[in-house]
Enzyme design. Structure first.
Site, PDB file in Angstrom:
ATOM      1  N   ASN A  58      -4.973   0.198  -3.840  1.00  0.00           N
ATOM      2  CA  ASN A  58      -4.288  -0.500  -2.751  1.00  0.00           C
ATOM      3  C   ASN A  58      -2.903  -0.950  -3.215  1.00  0.00           C
ATOM      4  O   ASN A  58      -2.750  -1.506  -4.298  1.00  0.00           O
ATOM      5  CB  ASN A  58      -5.101  -1.720  -2.315  1.00  0.00           C
ATOM      6  CG  ASN A  58      -6.394  -1.337  -1.630  1.00  0.00           C
ATOM      7  OD1 ASN A  58      -6.510  -0.245  -1.082  1.00  0.00           O
ATOM      8  ND2 ASN A  58      -7.373  -2.234  -1.641  1.00  0.00           N
ATOM      9  N   SER A  64      -0.395   1.172  -3.719  1.00  0.00           N
ATOM     10  CA  SER A  64       0.250   2.221  -4.514  1.00  0.00           C
ATOM     11  C   SER A  64       1.311   2.983  -3.727  1.00  0.00           C
ATOM     12  O   SER A  64       2.112   3.712  -4.310  1.00  0.00           O
ATOM     13  CB  SER A  64      -0.801   3.204  -5.038  1.00  0.00           C
ATOM     14  OG  SER A  64      -1.436   3.877  -3.969  1.00  0.00           O
ATOM     15  N   GLY A  65       1.296   2.845  -2.398  1.00  0.00           N
ATOM     16  CA  GLY A  65       2.289   3.520  -1.573  1.00  0.00           C
ATOM     17  C   GLY A  65       1.769   4.715  -0.800  1.00  0.00           C
ATOM     18  O   GLY A  65       2.508   5.322  -0.018  1.00  0.00           O
ATOM     19  N   SER A 108      -0.431   5.038   1.722  1.00  0.00           N
ATOM     20  CA  SER A 108      -0.482   4.909   3.181  1.00  0.00           C
ATOM     21  C   SER A 108       0.924   4.884   3.788  1.00  0.00           C
ATOM     22  O   SER A 108       1.160   5.449   4.865  1.00  0.00           O
ATOM     23  CB  SER A 108      -1.239   3.635   3.567  1.00  0.00           C
ATOM     24  OG  SER A 108      -2.596   3.746   3.195  1.00  0.00           O
ATOM     25  N   GLU A 117      -7.613   8.137   4.827  1.00  0.00           N
ATOM     26  CA  GLU A 117      -8.828   7.406   4.461  1.00  0.00           C
ATOM     27  C   GLU A 117      -9.961   7.755   5.433  1.00  0.00           C
ATOM     28  O   GLU A 117     -10.755   6.892   5.826  1.00  0.00           O
ATOM     29  CB  GLU A 117      -8.577   5.897   4.460  1.00  0.00           C
ATOM     30  CG  GLU A 117      -7.521   5.425   3.473  1.00  0.00           C
ATOM     31  CD  GLU A 117      -8.037   5.350   2.038  1.00  0.00           C
ATOM     32  OE1 GLU A 117      -9.186   5.765   1.793  1.00  0.00           O
ATOM     33  OE2 GLU A 117      -7.288   4.886   1.162  1.00  0.00           O
TER      34      GLU A 117
END
Length: 279
Positions: free
Chosen positions: A42, A44-45, A47, A166
């Site tokens: 979460n 990390s870029g 999305s 996701e």
């Protein structure tokens, strides 16, 4: 290698209320017919990257192009015709009262004539093996079935690129396996190009290549076996090595002469059984 479909060059992005860049100098290509997995913890870029590819966000620096067409304010609607997205929660995508109606919705929006819609809908339903549920209400299906209907709605429109954002994270193991098998079959049989955004390395192991993101930058990239060879470096950034990879390494250390990289438990069991027959 096939020709380039998606090109990302020196991409940078920062949200207005944050001092740190969400993405910094990110570059990679996705080739036609390839399945690329983009993984990361979460923040990390990954999305943000998906939203920029689809034109939901515009980059601060750098360039994204789909089949040679640069993503910008003038081309957003044309770009979105080239990309189909399957989101984390399929319920948010359903608008039709039946599976057939829901798949038809995207085609109607794109002005596809009825005589062309009917065979497209039937073909998409067959591709995801949902023929027995065409008159069912989407909300009454299982999680895996819902995602397969969402995928059918996307492939019926015939985009150049499918993005899974996701898409398996809310599914149980059976539903996750159903969706991943469907994607692999579509990719292999129809030469569909797939980018999957995920934090799950088990899912990423099914892809042709993996990009690992860390704090908005590309941390590593390569074939699954090349990325998983990083081992503890992946654990250090919050990712977990797939069980089959861990077990394979332990078996090799224990003296088993395993000859290949194993993505699934079935592959590992098959080779262990072959070794037993030879002994």
């Amino acid at each position: 290698m096939n020709s380039t479909l998606l090109s990302v060059n020196n991409l940078s992005f920062k949200y207005n209320d944050e001092s740190q860049y969400a993405l910094r100098n990110v570059s990679f290509n996705v080739y036609k017919g390839e399945w690329l997995a983009i993984v990361g913890h979460n923040g990390s870029g990954k999305s943000t990257l998906a939203r920029i590819i689809n034109g939901l966000l515009l980059p601060e620096g750098g360039q994204v192009a789909i089949d040679g067409l640069e993503v910008n304010e003038q081309t957003i609607w044309e770009i979105r015709k080239k990309i189909g997205m399957v989101f984390q929660n399929p319920d948010n995508q359903f608008v039709g009262t039946t599976v057939r109606d829901d798949i038809a919705f995207g085609l109607e929006n794109n002005g596809i004539p009825r005589e062309e819609m009917i065979p497209r809908i039937q073909r998409a339903i067959e591709q995801v093996k949902m023929e027995s549920f065409v008159t069912s209400e989407p909300h009454q299906l299982s999680g895996g079935q819902k995602q397969r209907v969402a995928i059918a709605g996307v492939i019926a429109v015939q985009p150049d690129l499918i993005i899974l954002d996701e898409a398996t994270s809310m599914l149980d193991p059976l539903g996750r396996e159903e969706v991943l098998q469907t994607i692999r079959q579509l990719k292999d049989e129809q030469n569909i190009t797939v980018v999957s955004i995920t934090h799950d390395l088990d899912e990423a192991s099914r892809a042709d290549r993996i990009i690992v993101m860390k704090q908005g930058e590309v941390f590593a990239k390569g074939k699954p076996e090349e990325v998983f060879a990083l081992d503890e470096a992946l654990v250090d950034i919050g990712l977990d090595i797939p069980f089959t990879i861990k077990l394979t390494k332990q078996l090799v250390r224990a003296g088993f002469n395993l000859s290949k990289f194993h993505v699934t438990e079935e592959e590992l069991l098959d080779e262990l059984w072959t070794l037993r027959l030879k002994s």
